[in-house]
Write a protein that holds these residues in place. Structure first.
Motif, PDB file in Angstrom:
ATOM      1  N   ALA A  22       0.990  -1.105   0.154  1.00  0.00           N
ATOM      2  CA  ALA A  22       0.102   0.608   0.115  1.00  0.00           C
ATOM      3  C   ALA A  22       0.879   1.334   0.214  1.00  0.00           C
ATOM      4  N   ARG A  23       1.805   1.164   1.256  1.00  0.00           N
ATOM      5  CA  ARG A  23       2.669   2.354   1.117  1.00  0.00           C
ATOM      6  C   ARG A  23       4.189   1.866   0.255  1.00  0.00           C
ATOM      7  N   LEU A  24       4.899   3.347   0.040  1.00  0.00           N
ATOM      8  CA  LEU A  24       6.560   2.895  -0.639  1.00  0.00           C
ATOM      9  C   LEU A  24       7.116   4.261   0.088  1.00  0.00           C
ATOM     10  N   ARG A  25       8.554   4.183   0.457  1.00  0.00           N
ATOM     11  CA  ARG A  25       8.944   5.222   0.836  1.00  0.00           C
ATOM     12  C   ARG A  25      10.682   4.389   0.542  1.00  0.00           C
ATOM     13  N   PHE A  72      24.152   3.348 -12.936  1.00  0.00           N
ATOM     14  CA  PHE A  72      23.994   3.149 -11.304  1.00  0.00           C
ATOM     15  C   PHE A  72      24.024   1.171 -11.688  1.00  0.00           C
ATOM     16  N   LEU A  73      24.700   0.987 -11.105  1.00  0.00           N
ATOM     17  CA  LEU A  73      24.830  -0.702 -10.218  1.00  0.00           C
ATOM     18  C   LEU A  73      23.955  -1.330 -10.029  1.00  0.00           C
ATOM     19  N   ASN A  74      23.540  -2.568  -9.465  1.00  0.00           N
ATOM     20  CA  ASN A  74      23.021  -2.906  -8.819  1.00  0.00           C
ATOM     21  C   ASN A  74      23.470  -3.536  -8.174  1.00  0.00           C
ATOM     22  N   MET A  75      23.732  -3.632  -6.282  1.00  0.00           N
ATOM     23  CA  MET A  75      23.919  -4.418  -6.138  1.00  0.00           C
ATOM     24  C   MET A  75      23.543  -5.101  -4.178  1.00  0.00           C
ATOM     25  N   LEU A  76      23.813  -6.520  -4.121  1.00  0.00           N
ATOM     26  CA  LEU A  76      23.077  -6.506  -2.847  1.00  0.00           C
ATOM     27  C   LEU A  76      23.862  -6.631  -1.553  1.00  0.00           C
ATOM     28  N   GLU A 127      11.056   0.299   1.082  1.00  0.00           N
ATOM     29  CA  GLU A 127      10.416   0.107   2.315  1.00  0.00           C
ATOM     30  C   GLU A 127       9.229  -0.251   1.610  1.00  0.00           C
ATOM     31  N   LEU A 128       8.188  -0.858   1.675  1.00  0.00           N
ATOM     32  CA  LEU A 128       7.283  -1.068   1.154  1.00  0.00           C
ATOM     33  C   LEU A 128       5.844  -1.481   2.711  1.00  0.00           C
ATOM     34  N   GLY A 129       4.646  -1.105   2.539  1.00  0.00           N
ATOM     35  CA  GLY A 129       4.683  -1.185   3.716  1.00  0.00           C
ATOM     36  C   GLY A 129       3.448  -2.358   3.497  1.00  0.00           C
ATOM     37  N   LEU A 130       3.123  -3.920   3.334  1.00  0.00           N
ATOM     38  CA  LEU A 130       2.203  -4.739   2.988  1.00  0.00           C
ATOM     39  C   LEU A 130       1.420  -4.357   4.219  1.00  0.00           C
ATOM     40  N   ALA A 131       0.924  -4.056   5.024  1.00  0.00           N
ATOM     41  CA  ALA A 131       0.380  -4.113   5.743  1.00  0.00           C
ATOM     42  C   ALA A 131       0.542  -2.976   7.343  1.00  0.00           C
ATOM     43  N   GLN A 132      -0.431  -2.950   7.889  1.00  0.00           N
ATOM     44  CA  GLN A 132      -0.561  -1.963   9.529  1.00  0.00           C
ATOM     45  C   GLN A 132       0.759  -3.027  10.559  1.00  0.00           C
ATOM     46  N   GLY A 133       2.094  -3.195  10.840  1.00  0.00           N
ATOM     47  CA  GLY A 133       2.935  -2.955  11.066  1.00  0.00           C
ATOM     48  C   GLY A 133       3.637  -3.979  10.459  1.00  0.00           C
ATOM     49  N   ILE A 134       3.587  -4.015   8.990  1.00  0.00           N
ATOM     50  CA  ILE A 134       4.494  -5.121   8.657  1.00  0.00           C
ATOM     51  C   ILE A 134       4.904  -4.910   6.852  1.00  0.00           C
ATOM     52  N   ASN A 138      14.909  -3.868   1.803  1.00  0.00           N
ATOM     53  CA  ASN A 138      15.835  -4.233   1.105  1.00  0.00           C
ATOM     54  C   ASN A 138      16.861  -3.070   1.797  1.00  0.00           C
ATOM     55  N   ASP A 139      16.952  -2.472   2.601  1.00  0.00           N
ATOM     56  CA  ASP A 139      17.879  -1.401   3.760  1.00  0.00           C
ATOM     57  C   ASP A 139      19.002  -2.414   3.776  1.00  0.00           C
ATOM     58  N   PRO A 140      19.717  -1.989   3.078  1.00  0.00           N
ATOM     59  CA  PRO A 140      21.661  -2.390   3.571  1.00  0.00           C
ATOM     60  C   PRO A 140      22.025  -2.988   4.503  1.00  0.00           C
ATOM     61  N   ALA A 141      21.614  -1.803   6.437  1.00  0.00           N
ATOM     62  CA  ALA A 141      21.125  -2.011   7.444  1.00  0.00           C
ATOM     63  C   ALA A 141      20.703  -3.049   7.864  1.00  0.00           C
ATOM     64  N   LYS A 142      19.865  -3.640   7.538  1.00  0.00           N
ATOM     65  CA  LYS A 142      18.703  -4.602   7.528  1.00  0.00           C
ATOM     66  C   LYS A 142      18.231  -5.753   7.078  1.00  0.00           C
ATOM     67  N   ALA A 143      18.848  -5.784   5.646  1.00  0.00           N
ATOM     68  CA  ALA A 143      18.437  -7.090   5.370  1.00  0.00           C
ATOM     69  C   ALA A 143      19.016  -8.029   5.322  1.00  0.00           C
ATOM     70  N   GLY A 144      18.823  -8.907   5.809  1.00  0.00           N
ATOM     71  CA  GLY A 144      19.806 -10.510   6.041  1.00  0.00           C
ATOM     72  C   GLY A 144      20.410 -11.283   5.271  1.00  0.00           C
ATOM     73  N   GLY A 145      20.714 -11.969   5.061  1.00  0.00           N
ATOM     74  CA  GLY A 145      21.212 -13.085   3.745  1.00  0.00           C
ATOM     75  C   GLY A 145      20.643 -13.236   2.763  1.00  0.00           C
ATOM     76  N   THR A 146      19.329 -13.734   2.674  1.00  0.00           N
ATOM     77  CA  THR A 146      18.075 -14.403   2.050  1.00  0.00           C
ATOM     78  C   THR A 146      17.659 -13.105   1.369  1.00  0.00           C
ATOM     79  N   ASN A 147      17.629 -11.457   1.392  1.00  0.00           N
ATOM     80  CA  ASN A 147      17.447 -10.983   0.214  1.00  0.00           C
ATOM     81  C   ASN A 147      17.981 -11.203  -1.236  1.00  0.00           C
TER      82      ASN A 147
END
Length: 186
Positions: A22-25, A72-76, A127-134, A138-147
């Motif tokens: 619903a939301r994109l930041r 632009f380069l795409n980097m994990l 950051e994508l808002g999927l539902a209330q509180g969810i 793909n923030d590099p400081a938060k995303a995990g190894g499975t991203n």
């Protein structure tokens, strides 16, 4: 995300449809120039000469920067994280995907440099808002190894030398398939 949403609006959605997400930041993160990734992703004069020797063709044109736009380069996320942020991220904007049909960013924001260095690129993340509180990010400081979603890193044509406490202004424009990005020290 923006391109897919634009297509969904045009071809599939009725007015008032519920959107997930619903939301994109969108954020920009000042980082050093990713030299290794640039070397792996672009033609350098040395590489063009080697290819010319191998194939008997002149590849020197491929070493010239594009006349328009920014590279632009795409980097994990882990590669962006390894570069290290030189300042906190800038929030470029927030879009309500259910009501905003323009899906264009034309914004600027500022941040204060946290450590001395040379800003050579701006990593873009969302950051994508999927539902209330969810949220999904793909923030590099938060995303995990499975991203698996890469962060586009805009390579600045002229790197910006900074010291802790300097203010950076970052301008970002995205519309359609073209993006523009500038960064100046104030």
């Amino acid at each position: 995300v923006l391109e897919i949403t634009r297509d969904a609006f045009k071809r599939h959605l009725n007015p008032g449809a519920r959107m997930v997400p619903a939301r994109l930041r969108v954020f920009g993160l000042p980082v050093p120039r990713p030299e290794k990734e640039i070397g792996e992703s672009t033609f350098t004069p040395k590489l063009a000469a080697k290819w010319a020797e191998w194939y008997g063709l002149d590849f020197s044109t491929l070493t010239q920067p594009a006349e328009e736009g920014i590279t632009f380069l795409n980097m994990l996320d882990n590669k962006v994280r390894d570069l290290g942020a030189l300042a906190p991220p800038v929030l470029f904007g927030e879009i309500d995907l259910a009501t905003n049909r323009d899906l264009v960013f034309d914004v600027s924001g500022s941040t204060v440099v946290s450590e001395e260095g040379v800003v050579g690129g701006i990593a873009i993340y969302f950051e994508l808002g999927l539902a209330q509180g969810i949220q999904l990010s793909n923030d590099p400081a938060k995303a995990g190894g499975t991203n698996h979603w890469a962060n586009p890193v805009g390579i600045l044509p002229v790197p910006v030398t900074v010291a802790a406490g300097d203010e950076l202004e970052i301008m970002y424009r995205f519309g359609g398939m073209k993006a523009e990005l500038t960064c100046v020290r104030r």
